[in-house]
Design an enzyme around this catalytic site. Structure first.
Site, PDB file in Angstrom:
ATOM      1  N   LYS B  81     -63.882  52.370  81.461  1.00 46.99           N
ATOM      2  CA  LYS B  81     -62.439  52.568  81.657  1.00 46.99           C
ATOM      3  C   LYS B  81     -61.861  53.259  80.430  1.00 46.99           C
ATOM      4  O   LYS B  81     -62.241  52.932  79.298  1.00 46.99           O
ATOM      5  CB  LYS B  81     -61.785  51.204  81.889  1.00 46.99           C
ATOM      6  CG  LYS B  81     -60.322  51.254  82.311  1.00 46.99           C
ATOM      7  CD  LYS B  81     -59.820  49.847  82.640  1.00 46.99           C
ATOM      8  CE  LYS B  81     -58.369  49.824  83.034  1.00 46.99           C
ATOM      9  NZ  LYS B  81     -57.888  48.467  83.385  1.00 46.99           N
ATOM     10  N   SER B 156     -55.369  48.013  87.720  1.00 45.27           N
ATOM     11  CA  SER B 156     -55.359  49.263  87.013  1.00 45.27           C
ATOM     12  C   SER B 156     -56.751  49.901  86.882  1.00 45.27           C
ATOM     13  O   SER B 156     -56.849  51.109  86.661  1.00 45.27           O
ATOM     14  CB  SER B 156     -54.764  49.066  85.619  1.00 45.27           C
ATOM     15  OG  SER B 156     -55.591  48.252  84.833  1.00 45.27           O
ATOM     16  N   SER B 180     -56.507  43.243  87.097  1.00 48.84           N
ATOM     17  CA  SER B 180     -56.874  44.665  87.077  1.00 48.84           C
ATOM     18  C   SER B 180     -58.360  44.981  87.242  1.00 48.84           C
ATOM     19  O   SER B 180     -58.724  46.147  87.385  1.00 48.84           O
ATOM     20  CB  SER B 180     -56.381  45.323  85.789  1.00 48.84           C
ATOM     21  OG  SER B 180     -55.034  45.686  85.924  1.00 48.84           O
TER      22      SER B 180
END
Lengths: 95, 487
Positions: B81, B156, B180
């Site tokens: 990420k 997210s 997330s």
């Protein structure tokens, strides 16, 4: 409106955010709506509850003071938008 | 070579060890699939093609020299990420503010994956500064759901979920502040694991809310996730919130047995007006556990009713202070439009941050400004305490708690993402877990009538990772991984 225009501007100034007009109007409305929602948390009585800071019980954490991650000055400064002769360059702050 | 990228991470690594595949050809195949599919899914912000190829060569050489014997991830392409620092590779947080930021150091998790021989294939998309649940707030545009590109992959960690589901990576790292990792995993039919707070070092994770953030893996099955978790967890002198544990041998919990496991189901979620498909999948999952010999019981835990409110206050307050570091001076976006230092700060931040980030900074600052501290911040901390205690009480009786991961499946990317009643309740399922610092995993448990995946959430007691791993593994035996019809 819980957050008045004046209070709103004061917070924006405090967090150093310039906002364009449309953003300002939308944000102010959004924040007031959110506050209405957040305040529903007052329905629950928590007078006898101690506020929680942290998931695990606090304890001191020690480690040996050994320097690691020796990145070079150049690496550290490479991300600066403006850097000269070992200094970050900013607009004049003293007349 | 597309078949290669369909394998599980552990199968791939075994084939590499057995000399059936070389790390270089695997990396090449992975890059090929990424190039083909990225125009559709937009999972990645940065593809580290050259670095990956070089690393593949080096790892293959090390394997040939007899290294990585005990590493189940050697040679496996992973995606990280883009809020996790990677030395020399752009780390943008999907924000204009950090669009050109190149860290001079690796996050501890990045370092540990490298040490395990995993190949860093690229940096994946997210909502700006991990604030959101759709990737729609990304400065680089939204990612698409591999089950149907009209839908969001969640967020997210939406790039992390899209990449793994679209076979653009074998496993990925995400971060979870209020769901997330788990929600995008659920939306994409994957396993997403959020460890106990303090299990994985946050050093090098660009913080959203420091007391809630935790890094964890997303994968196509629980065993892949566990091997990543084992590689990244553990004591780190660089993060004082990591709790030293004796052992991290999570893979020992990959056992197909839930007989006599005590499972609690919070009544709250059964009362909800659950979408029919989600209700039937959830009920089906409960029955599966019962059939496997677990002891199920419904119980009350009403304290979590107010978790979303408390989450908003605490996460925004922490985000507001965390994001004060972006000043346009030391790193990050600097405006061209300023006369004074104050204007430089304000315009750099005004231009560099998107709307959602500004909203949370403003809200957070309001919450902790003078006069409001007791009303909002301390009240939220008291609720956090109550939630944590309620969970502790529940875990006196149960080994694992079960809930739907989300009250809906992935929404359309074109739908209005403003808050709805249902969304609030859905987030409540997730963020109460972060407030209490508990471990939780989302695993696939079916699909809705639109063909979109449905997730099941298993919550464990603090450091009770092994219980949820065992339960998830047992359930997975009854429901093997199903892949989306990607090209």
């Amino acid at each position: 409106m819980k957050i008045t225009k004046e209070r709103f501007n004061n917070i924006a100034d405090m967090v150093k955010l310039s906002l364009i007009k449309e953003e300002e109007t939308k944000l102010n409305k959004d924040l007031n709506q959110l506050l209405d929602f957040i305040e529903t948390m007052n329905e629950i009585d928590t007078d006898d509850v101690v506020p929680m800071d942290y998931v695990h019980s606090l304890r001191n954490v020690y480690r040996e003071d050994i320097a690691t991650d020796l990145s070079t000055k150049e690496e550290e400064h490479a991300n600066a938008p403006d850097f000269m002769d070992g200094y970050y360059v900013v607009p004049r702050i003293l007349e | 070579m597309k078949e290669v990228t369909r394998m599980s991470a552990l199968t791939l690594a075994r084939k590499i060890k057995n000399r059936e595949l070389s790390v270089e050809e695997v990396t090449e195949a992975q890059l090929q699939v990424i190039k083909e599919r990225e125009p559709i899914y937009n999972s990645y912000i940065t593809i580290t093609e050259n670095e990956a190829k070089e690393q593949a060569k080096a790892v293959q050489r090390q394997i040939d020299d007899g290294e990585f014997k005990n590493s189940p991830l050697a040679g496996v392409p992973v995606a990280i990420k883009d809020n996790i620092c990677t030395k020399g590779v752009k780390t943008t947080c999907a924000s204009k503010m950090l669009a050109d930021f190149i860290p001079s150091y690796n996050a501890t998790v990045t370092e540990r994956l490298r040490d395990a021989g995993a190949i860093l294939i690229g940096k994946v998309n997210l909502d700006e500064f991990a604030m959101g649940g759709t990737t729609k707030t990304s400065y680089f545009g939204p990612s698409k759901n591999p089950w149907n590109p009209d839908y969001t992959p969640g967020g997210s960690s939406g790039g992390s979920s899209a990449a793994v589901a679209a076979e653009e990576a074998f496993v990925s790292l995400g971060s979870d502040t209020g769901g997330s990792i788990r929600q995008p995993a659920a939306y994409c039919g994957l396993v997403g694991f959020k460890p106990t707070y303090g299990t994985v070092s946050r050093y090098g994770l660009i913080p959203l809310a420091s007391s809630l953030d935790q890094i964890g893996p997303l994968g196509r099955n629980i065993s892949d996730c566990v091997s990543v978790l084992e590689a990244i967890s553990g004591y780190d002198p660089k993060d004082s919130t990591v709790v030293k544990q004796e052992k991290y041998a999570y893979s020992q919990a990959l056992v197909d047995d839930v007989s006599n496991m005590r499972i609690g189901i919070p009544k709250l979620y059964l009362d909800e007006d659950l979408n029919e498909d989600i209700r039937s999948c959830f009920m089906g999952a409960l029955k599966t556990f019962e059939d496997m010999g677990a002891k199920l019981e419904i119980f009350d835990i009403n304290e979590i009713m107010y978790s979303l409110q408390a989450y908003y206050v605490i996460s925004c307050a922490e985000a507001s202070s965390n994001l004060s570091r972006y000043d346009g001076v030391r790193y990050g976006h600097r405006t061209a439009d300023y006369d004074s230092l104050d204007e430089l700060y304000k315009n750099s931040r005004g231009e560099g941050f998107g709307y959602e980030v500004k909203r949370r900074i403003m809200l957070g600052a309001y919450m902790i400004s003078s006069g409001n501290y007791e009303t909002y911040y301390n009240k939220a901390r008291r609720i956090r305490s109550a939630i944590s205690r309620a969970y502790e009480k529940a875990f006196d009786k149960y080994d694992v708690l079960l809930s739907p991961e989300s009250l809906n499946t992935a929404p359309l990317l074109s739908s209005d993402s403003s808050q709805t009643h249902k969304k609030h309740k859905s987030e409540m399922l997730n963020c109460s877990v972060n407030l209490a610092g508990l471990p939780a995993v989302s695993i696939p448990c079916g699909k809705d009538r639109k063909g979109l995946p449905i997730g099941l959430q298993l919550i464990g007691n603090k450091f009770g990772e092994k219980n949820i791993i065992q339960a998830a593994y047992s359930f997975e035996q009854t429901k093997p991984y199903e892949r989306p019809k990607v090209r």
